[in-house]
Design an enzyme around this catalytic site. Structure first.
Site, PDB file in Angstrom:
ATOM      1  N   SER A  18      47.659  24.533  42.630  1.00 48.02           N
ATOM      2  CA  SER A  18      48.273  25.864  42.662  1.00 48.02           C
ATOM      3  C   SER A  18      49.145  26.088  43.884  1.00 48.02           C
ATOM      4  CB  SER A  18      47.184  26.941  42.601  1.00 48.02           C
ATOM      5  OG  SER A  18      46.360  26.886  43.750  1.00 48.02           O
ATOM      6  N   SER A 145      43.657  11.381  54.073  1.00 52.53           N
ATOM      7  CA  SER A 145      44.351  11.904  55.259  1.00 52.53           C
ATOM      8  C   SER A 145      44.364  10.787  56.296  1.00 52.53           C
ATOM      9  CB  SER A 145      43.573  13.106  55.807  1.00 52.53           C
ATOM     10  OG  SER A 145      43.921  13.363  57.152  1.00 52.53           O
ATOM     11  N   TYR A 158      35.733  17.069  58.296  1.00 49.19           N
ATOM     12  CA  TYR A 158      36.922  16.686  57.532  1.00 49.19           C
ATOM     13  C   TYR A 158      37.156  15.173  57.618  1.00 49.19           C
ATOM     14  CZ  TYR A 158      41.801  16.986  55.890  1.00 49.19           C
ATOM     15  OH  TYR A 158      42.976  16.837  55.192  1.00 49.19           O
ATOM     16  N   ALA A 160      35.052  12.841  58.358  1.00 45.88           N
ATOM     17  CA  ALA A 160      33.979  12.116  57.658  1.00 45.88           C
ATOM     18  C   ALA A 160      34.230  12.127  56.160  1.00 45.88           C
ATOM     19  CB  ALA A 160      32.634  12.757  57.978  1.00 45.88           C
TER      20      ALA A 160
END
Ligand code: NAP
Length: 253
Positions: A18, A145, A158, A160
Site C-alpha cells: 500500500s 536490508s 530489526y 536480527a
C-alpha cells in the site's frame, strides 16, 4: 539469447504494497505486465494504492490481510488463485522497525518486530510456496536490508529479523529448487519511504548516511525497479539463494 523481463500473464502478490517500497515494487511489476495484488492491513490506503496503480495502467487489486495471521494469509493466497488462476511471484515485503538502544528495547517491542518481520515472512512464504509447488514454478523475493549483514546502533530487533530473512532465503532456495521456484532477497540501504522519513529528516544523520554511501545519496524507490523486475522475470532463472544488496556501495567498503 535476448533477456526476458516481460511479466505479462504472471500474477504477483506484494505484501505491504500500500505504500513505500512495496508500492514501488508493485508499480514496477505492474508496469512490466504482471497482475499485481497488494496486501496490507489498512484497507482504505490499500484500496487507494490499487486505484493509483490502475490509473497508471497496471492490472492491480487489493486484499486486506495481516501477515501475522496464518488464516488471513492463507485466505489471501486462496483468493488470488481463485480469481487469477495462479500465484507466480511473491514479494514478501511487509515489515516494520522499532529503533531503540539495546538497554531500552522492551520485550514486547522485540516481539512485535519479530512477529511482523520474521513470522510474517514465514507465513506468507509458506502459503505461497504450497501453491508454487503445485504449479512447479515461482519466484519468491524476500525484502531484507543491509542490516541483515551489517550492524548499526538501535537496530537490535530489526537487524536480527533481517539476518533471519537472509538465512531463510537460502534454506527455501535449496528446498524449493526441485520445483523450479527461485528464492532470493533484496537488501536495500536507506530508501525514502514513510518508514524512514522521520529517521532521515535529521540532517546530521542524513549526512552520515550519505557519507557512508559510495554514490553519495540515499536510495529512491526507482533504484529498486530493475532489481525486482529482474528477480521476478525469466531473466533470473538461474539465480537462487542470493541476497541482492542495493546500497549505493555502502557495504562494499
Ligand atoms: P512502510 O513505508 O512503513 O510500509 C510498510 C508496509 O507494510 C505498509 O504497506 C504496511 O501497511 C504494511 N504492513 C506493516 N505491517 C503489516 C502487517 N502486519 N500485515 C500486512 N501488512 C503490513 O515501509 P517501507 O520502508 O516501505 O519498508 C518495506 C520493507 O522494506 C520492510 O520489510 C523494510 O524492513 C524493508 N526495508 C526498508 C528500507 C527503507 O529504507 N525504507 C530499507 C531496507 C529494507 P499497513 O500498516 O496498512 O498494514
Amino acid at each position: 539469447m535476448v533477456p526476458h523481463f516481460d511479466l505479462n500473464g504472471k500474477v504477483a502478490l506484494v505484501t505491504g504494497g500500500s505504500k513505500g517500497i512495496g508500492f514501488g515494487m508493485a508499480y514496477a511489476l505492474g508496469t512490466y505486465g504482471a497482475q499485481v495484488v497488494l496486501v496490507s492491513r489498512g484497507q482504505a490506503e490499500g484500496e487507494l494504492a490499487a486505484k493509483r496503480l490502475q490509473e497508471s495502467g497496471c492490472k492491480a487489486a487489493y486484499i486486506p490481510a495481516d501477515v501475522t495471521s496464518k488464516q488471513q494469509v492463507e485466505n489471501a493466497v486462496q483468493m488470488i488463485v481463485d480469481n487469477y488462476g495462479s500465484l507466480d511471484i511473491l514479494v514478501n515485503n511487509a515489515g516494520m522497525n522499532i529503533r531503540k538502544p539495546l538497554v531500552d528495547l522492551k520485550e514486547d517491542e522485540w516481539d512485535r518486530v519479530m512477529l511482523v518481520n520474521l513470522k510474517g515472512i514465514f507465513l506468507v512464504g509458506q502459503a505461497a510456496a504450497k501453491q508454487m509447488i503445485r504449479q512447479n514454478r515461482g519466484r519468491i523475493i524476500n525484502i531484507s536490508s543491509i542490516l541483515g549483514t551489517i550492524g548499526l546502533p538501535y537496530q537490535t530487533a530489526y537487524a536480527a529479523s533481517k539476518g533471519g530473512i537472509n538465512q531463510l532465503t537460502k534454506v527455501w532456495a535449496e528446498e524449493l529448487a526441485p520445483y523450479q521456484i527461485t528464492v532470493n532477497a533484496i537488501a536495500p540501504a536507506y530508501i525514502k519511504t514513510p518508514m524512514t522519513e522521520g529517521w532521515l529528516s535529521d540532517p546530521a544523520r542524513l549526512q552520515k548516511i550519505v557519507e557512508a554511501t559510495m554514490l553519495k545519496r540515499v536510495g529512491e524507490l526507482s533504484d529498486l525497479i530493475g532489481p525486482v523486475v529482474f528477480l521476478a522475470s525469466d531473466s533470473s532463472a538461474y539465480v537462487t539463494g542470493q541476497i541482492l544488496t542495493i546500497d549505493g556501495g555502502w557495504t562494499a567498503r
